[in-house]
Design an enzyme around this catalytic site. Structure first.
Site, mmCIF file in Angstrom:
data_model
loop_
_atom_site.group_PDB
_atom_site.id
_atom_site.type_symbol
_atom_site.label_atom_id
_atom_site.label_comp_id
_atom_site.label_asym_id
_atom_site.label_seq_id
_atom_site.Cartn_x
_atom_site.Cartn_y
_atom_site.Cartn_z
ATOM 1 N N ASP A 1 0.857 -1.181 0.000
ATOM 2 C CA ASP A 1 0.000 0.000 0.000
ATOM 3 C C ASP A 1 0.894 1.232 0.000
ATOM 4 O O ASP A 1 1.681 1.448 0.933
ATOM 5 C CB ASP A 1 -0.913 0.007 1.231
ATOM 6 N N GLU B 1 -1.513 -1.199 -6.137
ATOM 7 C CA GLU B 1 -2.711 -0.521 -6.611
ATOM 8 C C GLU B 1 -2.453 0.176 -7.938
ATOM 9 O O GLU B 1 -1.315 0.571 -8.238
ATOM 10 C CB GLU B 1 -3.169 0.520 -5.583
ATOM 11 N N ASP C 1 -3.356 1.696 6.875
ATOM 12 C CA ASP C 1 -2.514 1.284 5.757
ATOM 13 C C ASP C 1 -2.235 -0.222 5.788
ATOM 14 O O ASP C 1 -2.174 -0.868 4.740
ATOM 15 C CB ASP C 1 -1.200 2.065 5.782
#
Length: 468
Positions: free
Chosen positions: A225, A317, A399
């Site tokens: 992340d 991501e 997170d």
């Protein structure tokens, strides 16, 4: 166990970049070659624009297509033929520089024209590409590329030989490239000399035969992340701090910029040339920017290399970095992290090390989803750094929770692990209100229990669906 010689080899294109220590005479020769590339680029661009404007004007006069001025080809061979026919008049000094210098400028123009044409015709993805512009002697980065001729690394590994430039001294040893050249596992395809931040570099583009590696933990999956406060938070709970090199150097860079503004700079309207003190201040500011770039690149390389060598599957991501930069309060911090560069490095390093990279769908709510029961929150403010799940009572760092959700998506990815991956039935947009019910997959725990996350950050497989 197979030896190194018995393992399968992977053919890749890899670049090796080294700093140069040029003498004043060598620097003048390299600058002359870079200037020749700029002259060829600007001449060909002016010729293309003149032909385009002439054909557009003739159409307004009612001239039919067959009688219009013949078009000038935009391919590299066509531009090269036009330049060879005109160079005795346009550049009588053309014999002083290598033919590769002019080819450098023409190749850049051909690539720019093709990108502009493909962007207008819908054949190129991404943001719209503008029409090529003329290169300025002061604002453009001097560079020249060589593809033919004598290109080699000397036996002492401290010098390189380039066409028409001769023997150039390196600031550092080229042993990494020389070892591959001696072992016949690398072949030099091209070499480019470029000035960055006041220092000259030479980069060799090589066709390299790399030994197919295996990650230290081929069956392990890690979710990464990315963020501003922390550069990367892994699903294992490990936190990679954000160094913030640009933020640290901002004070010094501002001072150098003010110093340069007080010097006598160039003025195109009056033809005034810059003073020596202005040139010195400009060089100091350029070196400060280059130092920030080098520090950021070094940190990203160390992080991505460690992840690619250890984990078999890495999930990241698909961030909309361009949209994130629209936030003027966070734009500088976001640009300082280098999200796109980190993903680019992971893409090729996972392939080199025998792993795979899984890219989560841009609309996947990794931060809003509970890694314990799979419940999706409707809203989650950026200021909420701790994720609290009401149904299952999970309390976890925001997170780390997002990284565990990303790691859980590896099961939904294909064996190739390419392209954005979203869970089946995932929401494309966040609903207006309420918690989102989820489609439970086999092997997951019920919502009334906590501690559903397995060791090493692997989460239960869950997919968000539309609220009922």
């Amino acid at each position: 166990m197979l030896g190194v010689a018995d393992r399968e080899r992977l053919s890749v294109m890899q670049s090796y970049r080294f700093a140069l220590d040029l003498t004043p005479r060598q620097e003048r020769v390299v600058l002359a070659h870079a200037g020749a590339a700029r002259v060829a680029h600007n001449w060909a661009l002016a010729r293309v624009k003149a032909v385009m404007d002439q054909r557009a004007a003739e159409r307004t006069y009612g001239v039919d297509e067959a009688s219009l001025t013949p078009p000038l080809g935009w391919s590299l061979p066509a531009l090269r033929r036009a330049w060879n026919a005109a160079k005795p008049v346009v550049a009588p000094w053309w014999r002083e520089c290598s033919k590769e210098a002019y080819n450098t400028g023409l190749e850049a123009l051909a690539r720019g024209l093709k990108n502009w044409s493909d962007s207008r015709g819908g054949r190129r993805a991404g943001r719209a590409v503008g029409f090529p512009r003329f290169k300025s002697r002061r604002r453009s980065t001097p560079s020249v590329r060589f593809t033919t001729g004598a290109i080699r690394v000397e036996r002492d590994r401290r010098h390189v030989v380039l066409p028409r430039l001769g023997r150039l001294k390196l600031h550092e040893s080229a042993r990494k490239l020389a070892r591959r050249l001696d072992a016949a596992t690398a072949r030099i395809v091209s070499a480019m000399v470029r000035r960055d931040g006041g220092r000259w570099h030479v980069s060799f583009t090589c066709a390299v035969q790399r030994v197919q590696r295996v990650p230290a933990r081929p069956d392990a999956t890690v979710g990464v992340d990315l963020g501003v406060r922390h550069l990367a938070v892994l699903s294992t709970g490990e936190v990679e701090p954000n160094p913030g090199y640009l933020h640290t150097a901002t004070r010094r860079m501002r001072r150098l910029a003010r110093r340069m503004s007080r010097r006598v700079g160039p003025d195109r309207r009056t033809g005034r040339r810059p003073s020596k003190r202005w040139e010195t201040a400009r060089g100091q500011l350029a070196r400060a920017h280059a130092r920030v770039v080098n520090l950021r690149r070094d940190g990203l390389h160390k992080l991505t290399s460690r992840l690619a060598r250890e984990y078999g599957t890495i999930v990241v991501e698909d961030l909309n970095v361009a949209g994130m930069l629209a936030n003027r309060r966070l734009a500088r911090r976001i640009a300082d992290t280098g999200f796109a560069e980190l993903r680019r490095q992971l893409a090729y390093k996972t392939a080199w090390n025998g792993g795979r990279l899984v890219v989560a769908d841009r609309w996947y709510p990794s931060s809003k989803t509970c890694s314990g029961c799979g419940t999706v929150k409707t809203k989650l403010a950026l200021s909420e750094r701790t994720y609290t799940c009401t149904p299952c009572g999970l309390v976890l760092d925001r997170d780390v929770n997002a990284a565990r959700n990303l790691a859980a998506l590896a099961a939904e990815a294909s064996t190739a692990g390419s392209g954005p991956v979203a869970g089946r039935g995932a929401d494309r947009k966040t609903p207006l209100a309420g918690l989102v019910a989820v489609k439970r997959q086999p092997g997951t725990a019920t919502a009334g229990k906590t501690g559903t996350v397995p060791p090493q950050g692997r989460t239960s497989n869950h997919v968000p669906t539309n609220a009922s």
